[in-house]
Motif scaffolding. Structure first.
Motif, PDB file in Angstrom:
ATOM      1  N   CYS A  89       0.859  -1.185   0.000  1.00  0.00           N
ATOM      2  CA  CYS A  89       0.000   0.000   0.000  1.00  0.00           C
ATOM      3  C   CYS A  89       0.894   1.233   0.000  1.00  0.00           C
ATOM      4  O   CYS A  89       1.962   1.224   0.612  1.00  0.00           O
ATOM      5  CB  CYS A  89      -0.905  -0.027   1.238  1.00  0.00           C
ATOM      6  SG  CYS A  89      -2.107   1.298   1.350  1.00  0.00           S
ATOM      7  N   SER A  90       0.474   2.289  -0.663  1.00  0.00           N
ATOM      8  CA  SER A  90       1.305   3.479  -0.816  1.00  0.00           C
ATOM      9  C   SER A  90       1.747   4.053   0.534  1.00  0.00           C
ATOM     10  O   SER A  90       0.970   4.126   1.483  1.00  0.00           O
ATOM     11  CB  SER A  90       0.539   4.557  -1.580  1.00  0.00           C
ATOM     12  OG  SER A  90       1.271   5.770  -1.596  1.00  0.00           O
ATOM     13  N   GLY A  91       3.011   4.468   0.579  1.00  0.00           N
ATOM     14  CA  GLY A  91       3.530   5.154   1.760  1.00  0.00           C
ATOM     15  C   GLY A  91       3.980   6.558   1.445  1.00  0.00           C
ATOM     16  O   GLY A  91       4.737   7.167   2.211  1.00  0.00           O
ATOM     17  N   SER A 137      -4.875   9.280   6.378  1.00  0.00           N
ATOM     18  CA  SER A 137      -5.974  10.112   5.883  1.00  0.00           C
ATOM     19  C   SER A 137      -6.881   9.385   4.898  1.00  0.00           C
ATOM     20  O   SER A 137      -7.860   9.952   4.424  1.00  0.00           O
ATOM     21  CB  SER A 137      -5.401  11.358   5.199  1.00  0.00           C
ATOM     22  OG  SER A 137      -4.621  10.983   4.067  1.00  0.00           O
ATOM     23  N   GLY A 138      -6.561   8.130   4.556  1.00  0.00           N
ATOM     24  CA  GLY A 138      -7.394   7.369   3.631  1.00  0.00           C
ATOM     25  C   GLY A 138      -6.753   7.092   2.293  1.00  0.00           C
ATOM     26  O   GLY A 138      -7.245   6.253   1.541  1.00  0.00           O
ATOM     27  N   ALA A 139      -5.650   7.773   1.975  1.00  0.00           N
ATOM     28  CA  ALA A 139      -4.994   7.579   0.682  1.00  0.00           C
ATOM     29  C   ALA A 139      -3.766   6.679   0.771  1.00  0.00           C
ATOM     30  O   ALA A 139      -3.259   6.215  -0.249  1.00  0.00           O
ATOM     31  CB  ALA A 139      -4.591   8.935   0.094  1.00  0.00           C
ATOM     32  N   THR A 140      -3.281   6.413   1.982  1.00  0.00           N
ATOM     33  CA  THR A 140      -2.034   5.676   2.181  1.00  0.00           C
ATOM     34  C   THR A 140      -2.168   4.782   3.404  1.00  0.00           C
ATOM     35  O   THR A 140      -3.121   4.881   4.172  1.00  0.00           O
ATOM     36  CB  THR A 140      -0.863   6.636   2.437  1.00  0.00           C
ATOM     37  OG1 THR A 140      -1.071   7.313   3.696  1.00  0.00           O
ATOM     38  CG2 THR A 140      -0.732   7.672   1.330  1.00  0.00           C
ATOM     39  N   LEU A 141      -1.179   3.926   3.593  1.00  0.00           N
ATOM     40  CA  LEU A 141      -1.046   3.291   4.894  1.00  0.00           C
ATOM     41  C   LEU A 141      -0.530   4.332   5.883  1.00  0.00           C
ATOM     42  O   LEU A 141      -0.145   5.441   5.496  1.00  0.00           O
ATOM     43  CB  LEU A 141      -0.132   2.066   4.829  1.00  0.00           C
ATOM     44  CG  LEU A 141       1.256   2.126   4.172  1.00  0.00           C
ATOM     45  CD1 LEU A 141       2.229   3.052   4.868  1.00  0.00           C
ATOM     46  CD2 LEU A 141       1.850   0.728   4.082  1.00  0.00           C
ATOM     47  N   LEU A 142      -0.532   3.983   7.167  1.00  0.00           N
ATOM     48  CA  LEU A 142      -0.043   4.912   8.186  1.00  0.00           C
ATOM     49  C   LEU A 142       1.457   4.771   8.399  1.00  0.00           C
ATOM     50  O   LEU A 142       2.168   5.778   8.535  1.00  0.00           O
ATOM     51  CB  LEU A 142      -0.789   4.672   9.496  1.00  0.00           C
ATOM     52  CG  LEU A 142      -0.345   5.499  10.711  1.00  0.00           C
ATOM     53  CD1 LEU A 142      -0.505   6.992  10.449  1.00  0.00           C
ATOM     54  CD2 LEU A 142      -1.126   5.079  11.956  1.00  0.00           C
ATOM     55  N   GLY A 143       1.936   3.537   8.414  1.00  0.00           N
ATOM     56  CA  GLY A 143       3.355   3.303   8.688  1.00  0.00           C
ATOM     57  C   GLY A 143       3.638   3.003  10.148  1.00  0.00           C
ATOM     58  O   GLY A 143       4.792   3.008  10.576  1.00  0.00           O
TER      59      GLY A 143
END
Length: 413
Positions: A89-91, A137-143
């Protein structure tokens, strides 16, 4: 302990740095951007006064909190977390949001309102009433996997240096790249680290300590078909792609990730490629029992043999390789390492419990490399997804656990 925590500020700073690793890269670390976080951590450690803090050319960050106890021969312990985030998932451009005083509601993520963290889907949220929950925020993973662990170790360093009343021996710090793609300790320098025992901060719920992981193998099934011009293929062509499809379709559901839980193992096809003449299927094979692990590879072999009976003249090769082994075998030889971890969590006011993890950690491989290394909670949940979350209070409890561990090793010396 009366602590002024810095873990939340550190965490929300670190997650904005993209450190996604890349399984298709041949470099080490797999992405240069992981070093951006490493350099920041080194700068912060040096600013704290840890004069040996540095990052080597492979992207590993090392540092030492010098002991302050008059006791001789205190074992050196290490705390470890990985800096990379998962490629699932995008980071990029992570925007952390702190939901203060959470009251059990569903959390709608503003950058994509279709992304909703529902309390019904995340039962652990019921333990967070009144706490401050951090999401993306819904567009990425949190990390949070595993920058929660990184932030907790960094805050613990800060607390140790600012609270000399906390007595401890030498504490080693290790931050690793590429854990998410299985290369996290490929080039670690254990001689430089010089620790007797380690603890990865990379687990889920507060109070959990994991002393048992899957044993893991990888497998590649290479299928040899028979190619022919498609216009003249009748009675001649035997497509390796179609053979691969039949083999995958024949895998038993009760030996799949989606059909197993607890200590049940699985066989999981993770990628397929090829053409009419040759096709390849890559599998990961998992079980807590090494003998069952070998049996799972035989399941692939038996299915391939059965399917290929329908395709005379075709064949296959199955190549397996070891990835990591269940760390419990090593940790059972050093019971005090686990016992001290449980005691530290109890001193932090938590209900300490031993768990098994359906996966692996850097600690799995470190344990077999000579550094026994169980896994302690970092508070991360729903990792590798846009629904990832962590609570401020759980991260603070993780910091307290680290500090108590440092004191326990000094007390018991």
């Amino acid at each position: 302990m009366n602590l002024k925590f810095t873990v939340t500020e550190r965490f929300t700073r670190y997650v904005t740095i993209d450190t996604q690793s890349d399984p298709n890269s041949n470099t080490f670390p797999s992405t240069a951007k992981q070093k951006n976080l490493g350099l920041l951590l080194v700068t912060e450690l040096l600013d704290m006064g840890l004069h040996d803090a540095h990052m080597d050319e492979q992207g590993y960050v090392y540092a030492t909190v010098p002991g302050n106890s008059a006791k001789p021969d205190i074992p050196v312990i290490c705390f470890c977390s990985h800096m990379d985030t998962a490629p699932d998932c995008s980071g990029t451009d992570v925007k952390p949001i702190i939901h203060k005083n959470y009251q059990g509601q569903d959390l709608i993520l503003p950058d994509d309102p279709s992304q909703v963290i529902r309390s019904s889907d995340h039962p652990e949220l019921k333990h967070q009433i009144g706490n401050d929950v951090i999401t993306a925020s819904g567009a990425t993973l949190l990390g949070a996997d595993n920058k929660a662990g990184v932030a907790e170790i960094m805050d613990a360093c800060y607390q140790l240096l600012n609270h000399p009343e906390i007595k401890h021996g030498d504490i080693r710090i290790l931050f690793t790249p590429d854990e998410e793609i299985g290369r996290g300790v490929d080039k670690v320098d254990l001689k430089k680290l010089g620790a007797y025992a380690g603890y990865t901060m990379d687990g889920e719920s507060a109070g959990n300590m994991e002393n048992e992981t899957f044993s893991a193998d990888g497998a590649k099934l290479i299928i040899h078909g028979i190619s022919s011009h498609p216009g003249f293929a009748k009675g001649k062509m035997q497509s390796a792609i179609k053979i691969a499809g039949q083999i995958i379709a024949a895998l038993p559901y009760d030996l799949s990730p989606e059909g197993t839980d607890n200590k049940e193992g699985f066989v999981h096809p993770v990628s397929i490629s090829g053409h009419v003449e040759t096709a390849e299927i890559d599998f990961i094979i998992r079980d807590f029992d090494d003998q069952k692990l070998k049996g799972h590879a035989n399941v692939i072999r038996a299915i391939a043999n059965d399917v290929l009976k329908k395709f005379p003249g075709c064949g296959y090769e199955l190549k397996t390789h070891e990835q990591y082994r269940n760390m419990k075998k090593v940790l059972d030889e050093h019971p005090q390492i686990v016992e001290y971890g449980l005691e530290a969590m109890r001193r932090a006011g938590l209900d300490a419990r031993l768990c098994s993890i359906r996966g692996g950690t850097d600690g799995s491989r470190l344990s077999f490399m000579g550094l026994p290394c169980p896994n302690i909670f970092a508070g991360e949940h729903a990792f590798h997804s846009k629904h990832e979350w962590v609570s401020v209070q759980d991260m603070q409890k993780a910091v307290e656990t680290i500090l108590h561990l440092c004191m326990i090793w000094e007390e018991k010396a």
